[in-house]
Design an enzyme around this catalytic site. Structure first.
Site, short mmCIF file in Angstrom:
data_model
loop_
_atom_site.label_atom_id
_atom_site.label_comp_id
_atom_site.label_asym_id
_atom_site.label_seq_id
_atom_site.Cartn_x
_atom_site.Cartn_y
_atom_site.Cartn_z
N LYS A 103 48.81 -116.57 14.73
CA LYS A 103 48.65 -117.28 13.96
C LYS A 103 48.03 -118.03 15.27
O LYS A 103 47.71 -118.66 14.50
CB LYS A 103 49.93 -117.46 13.50
CG LYS A 103 49.68 -119.74 13.34
CD LYS A 103 49.81 -119.66 12.04
CE LYS A 103 49.99 -118.90 10.99
NZ LYS A 103 49.22 -119.79 9.40
N GLY A 110 60.53 -97.04 17.02
CA GLY A 110 60.16 -96.57 15.81
C GLY A 110 61.68 -96.61 15.47
O GLY A 110 62.61 -96.65 15.90
N CYS A 142 60.53 -98.25 23.59
CA CYS A 142 61.74 -97.58 23.30
C CYS A 142 61.55 -96.80 22.73
O CYS A 142 61.83 -96.19 23.29
CB CYS A 142 62.13 -99.08 21.95
SG CYS A 142 63.47 -98.75 21.29
N TYR A 143 61.45 -96.14 20.88
CA TYR A 143 61.03 -95.28 20.82
C TYR A 143 60.67 -93.78 20.93
O TYR A 143 60.81 -93.29 21.38
CB TYR A 143 60.70 -94.65 19.02
CG TYR A 143 60.87 -93.51 18.55
CD1 TYR A 143 61.37 -93.36 17.66
CD2 TYR A 143 59.28 -93.05 17.93
CE1 TYR A 143 61.35 -91.51 17.23
CE2 TYR A 143 59.02 -91.59 17.85
CZ TYR A 143 59.94 -91.17 17.01
OH TYR A 143 60.71 -90.51 16.29
N HIS A 163 62.56 -104.08 25.08
CA HIS A 163 60.73 -104.48 24.43
C HIS A 163 60.38 -105.39 25.26
O HIS A 163 61.09 -106.59 24.79
CB HIS A 163 61.17 -104.74 22.32
CG HIS A 163 61.57 -103.59 21.71
ND1 HIS A 163 60.15 -103.09 20.93
CD2 HIS A 163 62.73 -103.36 21.49
CE1 HIS A 163 60.87 -102.64 20.84
NE2 HIS A 163 62.56 -102.10 20.55
N GLU A 187 57.51 -106.44 25.28
CA GLU A 187 56.10 -107.95 24.33
C GLU A 187 57.19 -108.42 23.62
O GLU A 187 56.35 -109.90 23.01
CB GLU A 187 55.87 -106.65 22.98
CG GLU A 187 56.26 -106.15 21.81
CD GLU A 187 57.79 -105.52 21.79
OE1 GLU A 187 57.85 -104.35 21.31
OE2 GLU A 187 57.75 -104.62 23.35
N ASP A 222 45.70 -120.64 7.69
CA ASP A 222 44.56 -118.95 7.12
C ASP A 222 43.53 -119.43 6.67
O ASP A 222 42.78 -119.10 7.13
CB ASP A 222 45.64 -117.77 7.11
CG ASP A 222 46.56 -118.60 8.23
OD1 ASP A 222 46.77 -119.00 9.52
OD2 ASP A 222 47.61 -117.95 7.53
#
Length: 509
Positions: free
Chosen positions: A366, A51, A78-79, A166, A168, A224
């Site tokens: 995606k 954040g 992180c945050y 991070h 991710e 999409d």
């Protein structure tokens, strides 16, 4: 299920995607979710996201300290790691030296479940101004960097884990290993969630939701909207009408290609309507240079065209759109910063003349959309198409959009894509030509020119939340440049964009 609590960072949905890669279902909810609701959902684990705030500020996003006493494993990122430390009695301060980008992290414990199989020295993605200056009582520091004393910490007895970096993002080299360890070794998940179950469940939900109503699908011909259209066709059949708006901002010959696939002679049994609205969009965009304003104009005009077509068809209850997760997060999810308004999310007008907007792919990334498309039996040549934004070339033309500029970028882009295909370049997530607003002096045929510069872009990415510039073969760039300058009237210079995401976005505007 793993629950992700959103504290406003830009990678929140990416965390969910990484969890799902392990065949574990994951949902993202605001950090304000009540403890009672969390208990009711009974997740196997909880992840606290990054954040933009400082945990010690009075108005910062927070949660109840009771969250850490629910008996559910928690991973703070992180945050989220700083918040865990702060609420449990540790100390968080402004870091003497901020860390941004790839950083070497050193593990201090060889027995952490979170870091099983991770190298003692590993490259991670840092993005922080504050840091944990002192870990709470009961926590062991498990990793550090030269300027960050608590790059990771854990209280194994309480199943509480925290990392300052991070895991991710793809720049954290062994981040997927860490998240897999959390999901399986720490949370004990089974890993039995698959995309085919999403497809079956979504078709049933759409059928139940729409009932005997009629739906209008906003079909662009991209991945999409194509997957959304086939999902709806399987759910409600003839109650669906697909409307394709050719706004004059498509790639060269793309309108005809879309009609060939979804029109009366195509393989799908859908009611297809093509609306040629080029002049209408050009008039609305005349004189407009601000990218956000262009996006919103295009988004509103899309809706108005759909409303008009719906009235011709008769009563239509639902508008179907191919909105996906990255669209949502970049348009501002919860406390997340708005990066750009997507025409089918942040670009929607205040008034929309439909009972409800249906977005069956809103929770997918995606690559998950492509997987769903294969489950639905959509041909690979459609499923594997590179993304094309709803606002089209309107956001690949810097400054005012004119018919002449559209012609230039269409022709340049067609040449670029043709040369990349000829060279057999693989692994590209997206590649395209954009028209800069820069004109420069050149020389052609012994005469002076003062023409536009085309910018070429090619990136490698799996999730479109982060991306790296592709190192295209120099021969491809040379051949493309030569052809564009010689074949496209109005261009005398070609540039190549070497910027990753972040700090840039994949598109130009």
């Amino acid at each position: 299920m793993i629950l992700v609590l959103d504290f406003g960072g830009q990678y929140n949905q990416l965390i969910a995607r990484r969890v799902r890669e392990n065949h574990v279902y994951c949902e993202v909810h605001p950090h304000t979710m009540s403890l009672d609701r969390i208990r009711e959902m009974a997740p196997k684990g909880i992840i606290l996201t990054g954040g933009p705030n400082s945990v010690y500020q009075a108005d910062s996003a927070s949660c109840s300290p009771e969250l850490f006493r629910l008996g559910i494993p928690v991973l703070g990122i992180c945050y989220g790691s700083q918040l865990m430390a702060y609420l449990l009695g540790g100390r968080v301060e402004t870091a003497p030296t901020s860390e941004y980008g790839k950083t070497e992290v050193t593990l201090r414990s060889g027995r952490s479940k979170l870091f099983a199989g991770v190298d003692t020295k590993t490259i991670c993605w840092m993005s922080h101004t504050d840091y944990i200056a002192a870990a709470p009582d009961g926590f062991q520091i498990t990793a550090d960097t030269p300027v960050c004393p608590v790059a990771a910490m854990e209280n194994e007895a309480e199943n509480l884990y925290a990392v300052q970096f991070h895991p991710e993002v793809m720049h954290t080299v062994q981040g997927k290993v860490m998240l897999k360890n959390f999901v399986y070794a720490i949370c004990g998940c089974a890993g039995d969630w698959k995309m085919d179950s999403f497809v079956r469940r979504t078709i049933c939900e759409l059928r139940e939701k729409i009932g005997n109503g009629r739906a209008l699908c906003a079909l662009s011909g991209g991945v999409d909207s194509s997957v959304a259209a086939v999902l709806l066709s399987k759910a409600i059949g003839s109650q669906l009408t697909c409307v394709f708006v050719d706004h004059g901002l498509l790639r060269k010959d793309e309108g005809d290609q879309v009609e060939a696939v979804f029109g009366p002679n195509g393989p799908y049994d859908v009611h297809f309507v093509r609306v040629n609205a080029k002049d209408r969009f050009y008039q609305k965009l005349a004189g407009v240079t601000d990218p956000e304003q262009k996006r919103k104009i295009i988004g509103e005009e899309f809706i108005r065209v759909f409303e008009e077509e719906a009235k011709k068809i008769g009563a239509v209850d639902y508008l179907v759109q191919g909105t996906i997760y990255p669209d949502v997060i970049e348009s501002g999810l919860g406390k997340s910063a708005v990066i750009k308004s997507h025409h089918n999310v942040g670009g929607l007008p205040d008034y929309v003349d439909f009972k409800e907007i249906v977005e069956p792919l809103r929770l997918l990334f995606k690559d998950e959309v492509r997987t769903a498309g294969r489950e639905l039996g959509i041909p690979d040549y459609l499923v594997n198409r590179q993304p094309f934004p709803g606002p089209g070339l309107g956001i690949r033309i810097i400054g005012e959009v004119t018919e002449e500029k559209v012609r230039i970028v269409q022709e340049a882009d067609a040449i670029y894509r043709e040369e990349v295909a000829k060279a057999g370049v693989e692994g590209l997530g997206q590649y395209f030509a954009a028209l800069t607003n820069m004109r420069s002096v050149g020389v052609m045929g012994d005469g002076r020119t003062y023409d536009y510069a085309i910018a070429l872009r090619a990136v490698m990415t799996s999730d479109f939340m982060t991306a790296e510039s592709a190192q295209l073969p120099w021969e491809v760039l040379q051949k493309t440049t030569s052809r564009i300058v010689n074949e496209v009237r109005g261009v005398n210079r070609v540039l190549y964009d070497c910027t990753g995401k972040p700090p840039a976005t994949i598109e130009f505007e």
